[in-house]
Write a protein that holds these residues in place. Sequence first.
Motif, PDB file in Angstrom:
ATOM      1  N   PHE A  56       0.802  -1.212   0.059  1.00  0.00           N
ATOM      2  CA  PHE A  56       0.038  -0.023  -0.229  1.00  0.00           C
ATOM      3  C   PHE A  56       0.806   1.143  -0.078  1.00  0.00           C
ATOM      4  CE2 PHE A  56      -2.353   3.388   2.188  1.00  0.00           C
ATOM      5  CZ  PHE A  56      -3.487   3.381   1.382  1.00  0.00           C
ATOM      6  N   LEU A  57       1.981   1.203   0.605  1.00  0.00           N
ATOM      7  CA  LEU A  57       2.830   2.350   0.883  1.00  0.00           C
ATOM      8  C   LEU A  57       3.510   2.595  -0.390  1.00  0.00           C
ATOM      9  CD1 LEU A  57       4.479   2.278   4.298  1.00  0.00           C
ATOM     10  CD2 LEU A  57       2.595   3.929   3.660  1.00  0.00           C
ATOM     11  N   ILE A  58       3.927   1.514  -1.099  1.00  0.00           N
ATOM     12  CA  ILE A  58       4.633   1.696  -2.310  1.00  0.00           C
ATOM     13  C   ILE A  58       3.686   2.246  -3.367  1.00  0.00           C
ATOM     14  CG2 ILE A  58       5.605   0.200  -4.290  1.00  0.00           C
ATOM     15  CD1 ILE A  58       6.736  -1.790  -2.227  1.00  0.00           C
ATOM     16  N   ALA A  59       2.429   1.897  -3.347  1.00  0.00           N
ATOM     17  CA  ALA A  59       1.568   2.332  -4.516  1.00  0.00           C
ATOM     18  C   ALA A  59       1.003   3.870  -4.269  1.00  0.00           C
ATOM     19  CB  ALA A  59       0.234   1.380  -4.336  1.00  0.00           C
ATOM     20  N   ALA A  60       0.985   4.035  -3.017  1.00  0.00           N
ATOM     21  CA  ALA A  60       0.864   5.391  -2.608  1.00  0.00           C
ATOM     22  C   ALA A  60       1.874   6.405  -3.002  1.00  0.00           C
ATOM     23  CB  ALA A  60       0.432   5.756  -1.047  1.00  0.00           C
ATOM     24  N   GLY A  61       3.015   5.778  -2.880  1.00  0.00           N
ATOM     25  CA  GLY A  61       4.210   6.625  -3.161  1.00  0.00           C
ATOM     26  C   GLY A  61       4.187   6.771  -4.741  1.00  0.00           C
ATOM     27  N   GLY A  62       3.896   5.830  -5.688  1.00  0.00           N
ATOM     28  CA  GLY A  62       3.767   5.968  -7.022  1.00  0.00           C
ATOM     29  C   GLY A  62       2.734   6.845  -7.385  1.00  0.00           C
ATOM     30  N   VAL A  63       1.367   7.063  -6.772  1.00  0.00           N
ATOM     31  CA  VAL A  63       0.439   8.008  -6.948  1.00  0.00           C
ATOM     32  C   VAL A  63       0.832   9.322  -6.514  1.00  0.00           C
ATOM     33  CG1 VAL A  63      -1.819   8.689  -6.206  1.00  0.00           C
ATOM     34  CG2 VAL A  63      -1.523   6.401  -6.675  1.00  0.00           C
ATOM     35  N   LEU A  64       1.631   9.446  -5.318  1.00  0.00           N
ATOM     36  CA  LEU A  64       1.943  10.961  -5.035  1.00  0.00           C
ATOM     37  C   LEU A  64       3.255  11.264  -6.187  1.00  0.00           C
ATOM     38  CD1 LEU A  64       2.690  10.416  -1.391  1.00  0.00           C
ATOM     39  CD2 LEU A  64       0.867  11.779  -2.558  1.00  0.00           C
ATOM     40  N   ARG A  65       3.890  10.394  -6.738  1.00  0.00           N
ATOM     41  CA  ARG A  65       5.007  10.589  -7.968  1.00  0.00           C
ATOM     42  C   ARG A  65       4.168  11.247  -9.132  1.00  0.00           C
ATOM     43  NH1 ARG A  65       9.678   7.112 -10.130  1.00  0.00           N
ATOM     44  NH2 ARG A  65      10.599   8.647 -11.465  1.00  0.00           N
ATOM     45  N   SER A  66       3.366  10.601  -9.319  1.00  0.00           N
ATOM     46  CA  SER A  66       2.309  10.784 -10.579  1.00  0.00           C
ATOM     47  C   SER A  66       1.573  12.295 -10.451  1.00  0.00           C
ATOM     48  CB  SER A  66       1.276   9.698 -10.639  1.00  0.00           C
ATOM     49  OG  SER A  66       0.373   9.892 -11.856  1.00  0.00           O
ATOM     50  N   ILE A  67       1.275  12.339  -9.118  1.00  0.00           N
ATOM     51  CA  ILE A  67       0.657  13.781  -9.115  1.00  0.00           C
ATOM     52  C   ILE A  67       1.613  14.993  -9.250  1.00  0.00           C
ATOM     53  CG2 ILE A  67      -0.363  15.169  -7.151  1.00  0.00           C
ATOM     54  CD1 ILE A  67      -1.977  12.650  -6.035  1.00  0.00           C
ATOM     55  N   ALA A  68       2.760  14.629  -8.676  1.00  0.00           N
ATOM     56  CA  ALA A  68       3.866  15.454  -8.841  1.00  0.00           C
ATOM     57  C   ALA A  68       4.376  16.062 -10.148  1.00  0.00           C
ATOM     58  CB  ALA A  68       5.118  15.317  -7.880  1.00  0.00           C
ATOM     59  N   GLU A  69       4.386  14.655 -10.997  1.00  0.00           N
ATOM     60  CA  GLU A  69       4.809  14.948 -12.452  1.00  0.00           C
ATOM     61  C   GLU A  69       3.511  15.669 -13.290  1.00  0.00           C
ATOM     62  OE1 GLU A  69       6.846  14.799 -15.877  1.00  0.00           O
ATOM     63  OE2 GLU A  69       7.339  14.229 -13.798  1.00  0.00           O
ATOM     64  N   GLN A  70       2.408  15.371 -12.860  1.00  0.00           N
ATOM     65  CA  GLN A  70       1.308  16.133 -13.626  1.00  0.00           C
ATOM     66  C   GLN A  70       1.443  17.718 -13.006  1.00  0.00           C
ATOM     67  OE1 GLN A  70      -2.351  14.039 -12.723  1.00  0.00           O
ATOM     68  NE2 GLN A  70      -1.750  12.260 -13.959  1.00  0.00           N
ATOM     69  N   ARG A  71       1.476  17.943 -11.966  1.00  0.00           N
ATOM     70  CA  ARG A  71       1.612  19.321 -11.564  1.00  0.00           C
ATOM     71  C   ARG A  71       2.704  20.062 -12.199  1.00  0.00           C
ATOM     72  NH1 ARG A  71       0.677  20.177  -5.213  1.00  0.00           N
ATOM     73  NH2 ARG A  71      -0.654  21.803  -5.720  1.00  0.00           N
ATOM     74  N   ARG A  72       4.020  19.369 -12.198  1.00  0.00           N
ATOM     75  CA  ARG A  72       5.211  20.241 -12.885  1.00  0.00           C
ATOM     76  C   ARG A  72       4.671  20.248 -14.392  1.00  0.00           C
ATOM     77  NH1 ARG A  72       8.574  15.862 -12.199  1.00  0.00           N
ATOM     78  NH2 ARG A  72       8.694  16.277  -9.961  1.00  0.00           N
ATOM     79  N   GLN A  73       4.176  19.247 -15.027  1.00  0.00           N
ATOM     80  CA  GLN A  73       3.678  19.432 -16.712  1.00  0.00           C
ATOM     81  C   GLN A  73       2.791  20.533 -16.629  1.00  0.00           C
ATOM     82  OE1 GLN A  73       5.254  17.590 -18.891  1.00  0.00           O
ATOM     83  NE2 GLN A  73       4.172  19.016 -20.281  1.00  0.00           N
ATOM     84  N   ALA A  74       1.681  20.607 -15.564  1.00  0.00           N
ATOM     85  CA  ALA A  74       0.931  21.896 -15.681  1.00  0.00           C
ATOM     86  C   ALA A  74       1.608  23.099 -15.828  1.00  0.00           C
ATOM     87  CB  ALA A  74      -0.446  21.622 -14.991  1.00  0.00           C
TER      88      ALA A  74
END
Length: 83
Positions: A56-74
């Motif tokens: 669960f923690l690994i998957a949550a880290g992946g979701v947070l990384r994806s969010i950070a990448e999308q914010r950076r791209q925006a």
Amino acid sequence: MSNETPRAGDLLVRTGAIVFLVGAVATMATVAPLFLGADPLPTPAYFVSMLMGVGFLIAAGGVLRSIAEQRRQAREDSAASAL
């Protein structure tokens, strides 16, 4: 197969899901003897059950990384359109 390109964090989410499922199966295996009246499994089996939380923690880290990448791209897109 999908034409969508993999994004940052996708591999972490998939890995976390697999680790979570291994932990879930181990949890069912360690709890079953308690309900069936059999002898409990050895201690290492209970440690494998903890993989549910790790997954669960690994998957949550992946979701947070994806969010950070999308914010950076925006941010980059809005800065490029402002010029």
